[in-house]
Design a protein around this motif. Structure first.
Motif, PDB file in Angstrom:
ATOM      1  N   ALA A  80     -27.017 -10.324 -29.424  1.00  0.00           N
ATOM      2  CA  ALA A  80     -27.874  -9.165 -29.190  1.00  0.00           C
ATOM      3  C   ALA A  80     -27.645  -8.514 -27.837  1.00  0.00           C
ATOM      4  CB  ALA A  80     -29.357  -9.573 -29.306  1.00  0.00           C
ATOM      5  N   ALA A  81     -26.991  -9.213 -26.925  1.00  0.00           N
ATOM      6  CA  ALA A  81     -26.792  -8.668 -25.580  1.00  0.00           C
ATOM      7  C   ALA A  81     -25.887  -7.436 -25.633  1.00  0.00           C
ATOM      8  CB  ALA A  81     -26.178  -9.728 -24.668  1.00  0.00           C
ATOM      9  N   SER A  82     -26.235  -6.453 -24.836  1.00  0.00           N
ATOM     10  CA  SER A  82     -25.434  -5.238 -24.740  1.00  0.00           C
ATOM     11  C   SER A  82     -24.189  -5.514 -23.913  1.00  0.00           C
ATOM     12  CB  SER A  82     -26.259  -4.119 -24.100  1.00  0.00           C
ATOM     13  OG  SER A  82     -25.436  -3.038 -23.727  1.00  0.00           O
ATOM     14  N   HIS A 104     -14.315  -7.656 -35.573  1.00  0.00           N
ATOM     15  CA  HIS A 104     -15.406  -7.881 -34.627  1.00  0.00           C
ATOM     16  C   HIS A 104     -15.453  -6.820 -33.545  1.00  0.00           C
ATOM     17  CE1 HIS A 104     -11.867  -9.596 -32.620  1.00  0.00           C
ATOM     18  NE2 HIS A 104     -12.501  -9.367 -31.490  1.00  0.00           N
ATOM     19  N   ILE A 105     -14.383  -6.023 -33.454  1.00  0.00           N
ATOM     20  CA  ILE A 105     -14.353  -4.990 -32.418  1.00  0.00           C
ATOM     21  C   ILE A 105     -15.475  -3.983 -32.677  1.00  0.00           C
ATOM     22  CG2 ILE A 105     -12.988  -3.124 -31.417  1.00  0.00           C
ATOM     23  CD1 ILE A 105     -10.502  -4.711 -32.106  1.00  0.00           C
ATOM     24  N   GLU A 113     -19.911   4.926 -32.834  1.00  0.00           N
ATOM     25  CA  GLU A 113     -20.919   4.892 -33.888  1.00  0.00           C
ATOM     26  C   GLU A 113     -22.214   4.248 -33.389  1.00  0.00           C
ATOM     27  OE1 GLU A 113     -17.831   4.227 -34.220  1.00  0.00           O
ATOM     28  OE2 GLU A 113     -17.090   5.608 -35.763  1.00  0.00           O
ATOM     29  N   GLU A 114     -22.080   3.224 -32.548  1.00  0.00           N
ATOM     30  CA  GLU A 114     -23.271   2.559 -32.024  1.00  0.00           C
ATOM     31  C   GLU A 114     -24.064   3.507 -31.119  1.00  0.00           C
ATOM     32  OE1 GLU A 114     -22.584  -1.135 -30.174  1.00  0.00           O
ATOM     33  OE2 GLU A 114     -22.173  -2.180 -32.050  1.00  0.00           O
ATOM     34  N   ILE A 115     -23.335   4.231 -30.273  1.00  0.00           N
ATOM     35  CA  ILE A 115     -24.013   5.161 -29.376  1.00  0.00           C
ATOM     36  C   ILE A 115     -24.701   6.263 -30.172  1.00  0.00           C
ATOM     37  CG2 ILE A 115     -23.665   6.877 -27.555  1.00  0.00           C
ATOM     38  CD1 ILE A 115     -21.392   5.142 -26.505  1.00  0.00           C
ATOM     39  N   ALA A 116     -23.982   6.827 -31.158  1.00  0.00           N
ATOM     40  CA  ALA A 116     -24.561   7.898 -31.976  1.00  0.00           C
ATOM     41  C   ALA A 116     -25.784   7.413 -32.724  1.00  0.00           C
ATOM     42  CB  ALA A 116     -23.510   8.426 -32.957  1.00  0.00           C
ATOM     43  N   GLY A 117     -25.703   6.193 -33.281  1.00  0.00           N
ATOM     44  CA  GLY A 117     -26.849   5.652 -34.000  1.00  0.00           C
ATOM     45  C   GLY A 117     -28.044   5.416 -33.088  1.00  0.00           C
ATOM     46  N   ALA A 118     -27.767   4.906 -31.886  1.00  0.00           N
ATOM     47  CA  ALA A 118     -28.862   4.655 -30.941  1.00  0.00           C
ATOM     48  C   ALA A 118     -29.529   5.955 -30.489  1.00  0.00           C
ATOM     49  CB  ALA A 118     -28.334   3.885 -29.728  1.00  0.00           C
ATOM     50  N   ILE A 119     -28.720   6.992 -30.251  1.00  0.00           N
ATOM     51  CA  ILE A 119     -29.271   8.279 -29.834  1.00  0.00           C
ATOM     52  C   ILE A 119     -30.111   8.903 -30.951  1.00  0.00           C
ATOM     53  CG2 ILE A 119     -28.679  10.644 -29.186  1.00  0.00           C
ATOM     54  CD1 ILE A 119     -28.322   8.619 -26.950  1.00  0.00           C
ATOM     55  N   SER A 120     -29.605   8.854 -32.180  1.00  0.00           N
ATOM     56  CA  SER A 120     -30.357   9.418 -33.313  1.00  0.00           C
ATOM     57  C   SER A 120     -31.656   8.653 -33.530  1.00  0.00           C
ATOM     58  CB  SER A 120     -29.496   9.387 -34.576  1.00  0.00           C
ATOM     59  OG  SER A 120     -28.346  10.182 -34.425  1.00  0.00           O
ATOM     60  N   LEU A 121     -31.592   7.336 -33.413  1.00  0.00           N
ATOM     61  CA  LEU A 121     -32.808   6.534 -33.563  1.00  0.00           C
ATOM     62  C   LEU A 121     -33.806   6.850 -32.457  1.00  0.00           C
ATOM     63  CD1 LEU A 121     -34.335   4.241 -34.984  1.00  0.00           C
ATOM     64  CD2 LEU A 121     -33.116   2.619 -33.519  1.00  0.00           C
TER      65      LEU A 121
END
Length: 435
Positions: free
Chosen positions: A38-40, A172-173, A178-186
């Motif tokens: 879970a760590a960033s 695993h990469i 996509e993570e940034i876009a998902g976090a911003i949209s959320l």
């Protein structure tokens, strides 16, 4: 002391202590797994850059998530199974056959509360701190269990291959964009991130996925200078234009021979007037070809991210867009690309926005057919698809499979589209209402 341990009561306490130690180890493995997954990685990288050895170890460990999770799960299952076995043996001695059921109940509660929920809750609320603290021990665990984990990974992949599932060693990469876009949209949906901030960040991220063709000014809207025009007409056209750079063509608009900058044009004309004596004599010697810069052509399939870098490298802001046959399709400027990030950029010389939305009292929206779907979605916060068309009018034509007449109504993608105006084969005005 030796007699106490040898006694049944002493043995019971020894087993109970062993169970307690195994529960602590189980909680450690459970919390470590949650913390490290879970760590960033961004926060860990920032801490590592500041000199944190624990954060650096955590980054190294999480490079191979499959090996990490395999080692932690192996250790966790070993201690859990051993704890359950000891508890069953202890309760069977104490309570007979009913001890099995009692041991199952007690160990389920203890493992759930103290070895799963409690450590995982702490780890997920302090992920980076916990990951840094446990990274040293977990690295040793990974080294110790490495042969067993490698054998298990090999065996699992063989089984998956037998059922037709191929595994990617590099899966695993993290897909950072996509993570940034998902976090911003959320964050926007939860009210944490403002719409303008979301649009800017997502606009910057999308540059690598969008082509020049999607945002270029179509050739039908390009202002050009004909080399056959008189110098006075060229000067008048340049001064009346809202643009500082204009393409120059000879004989045919497809034959672009250069691009003239208004400042270069005025400098040249002023030089001729100073040295020419009279205006007519000065303009008689003026040739627009001598002022025009060499045109810069780019393919319509060029990605916006690459084109922006090329603009910066060339120190130019203006490019003409051509298709695979070399035919002029439009033009693009550095400002067009920046507007995909920050929104519309205007100054005191720009005309009023011709694509501005007009919101109706009934919730409908009036828009120019040439407005891009992306700009429309950004202004309205709707989600019209842009896979098959770049403009709102293009979307209507694509879905209708025809060029609609004025007054025709269509419903698709959760909205009703009404053609308000049409000029030749172009849909110039559309009324859109969400269903």
């Amino acid at each position: 002391m030796g007699n106490d341990i040898a006694s049944p009561e002493g043995a019971y306490w020894a087993v109970a202590g062993g169970i307690f130690l195994l529960l602590v180890l189980s909680g450690f493995f459970s919390g470590s797994e949650t913390a490290l997954t879970a760590a960033s990685r961004g926060k860990l990288r920032a801490q590592a850059d500041k000199g944190s050895r624990g954060a650096k170890r955590a980054l190294d460990i999480t490079e191979d998530n499959e090996r990490l999770i395999g080692s932690v799960l192996l250790g966790n299952n070993l201690v859990n199974i051993l704890a359950a076995s000891l508890a069953t043996s202890l309760f069977t001695r104490m309570f007979g056959e009913s001890g099995v059921a009692l041991a199952t109940l007690v160990m389920t509660v203890l493992v759930l509360v103290f070895a799963e929920v409690l450590p995982k809750t702490y780890a997920i609320t302090n992920a980076e701190v916990a990951a840094s603290r446990v990274s040293g021990v977990i690295r040793v665990v990974i080294l110790v269990f490495a042969p067993i984990v490698s054998a298990v990974r090999w065996f699992v992949r063989i089984i998956l291959r037998l059922v037709g599932v191929e595994t990617d060693p590099d899966s695993h990469i993290l897909a950072v964009r996509e993570e940034i876009a998902g976090a911003i949209s959320l964050g926007h949906s939860e009210g944490i991130v403002e719409k303008e901030d979301r649009d800017r960040i997502l606009g910057a991220l999308d540059l690598a996925d969008r082509t020049v063709e999607e945002i270029m000014l179509h050739r039908s809207g390009i202002e050009m200078i004909d080399t056959d025009l008189e110098p006075n007409a060229i000067l008048e056209q340049c001064l009346s234009s809202n643009h500082t750079r204009l393409p120059v063509y000879k004989d045919d608009p497809d034959n672009i021979i250069g691009v003239v900058h208004a400042k270069d044009l005025l400098r040249s004309m002023h030089k001729h007037m100073v040295g020419g004596g009279s205006v007519d004599a000065a303009f008689a010697k003026f040739k627009i070809e001598d002022v025009a810069m060499e045109p810069y052509f780019v393919p319509e399939t060029t990605m916006l991210d690459d084109q922006m870098r090329e603009f910066l490298r060339r120190r130019t802001h203006f490019a003409l867009v051509v298709d695979e046959y070399g035919v002029l399709q439009g033009l693009i400027t550095l400002e067009d690309i920046l507007e995909e990030i920050v929104g519309e950029i205007t100054d005191e010389h720009d005309a009023a926005l011709e694509h501005a939305l007009e919101r109706m009292e009934d919730g409908a929206v009036l828009t120019d057919g040439g407005m891009t779907i992306r700009d429309f979605n950004r202004e309205t916060d709707w989600n019209l698809p842009d896979e098959h068309a770049n403009t709102v009018a293009g979307l209507v034509i694509h879905e209708a499979q025809m060029i609609p007449e004025t007054g025709q109504v269509f419903s698709f993608h959760g909205a009703r589209f009404t053609v308000e105006a049409r000029k030749a084969n172009r849909l110039t005005r559309l009324k859109i209402r969400q269903l």
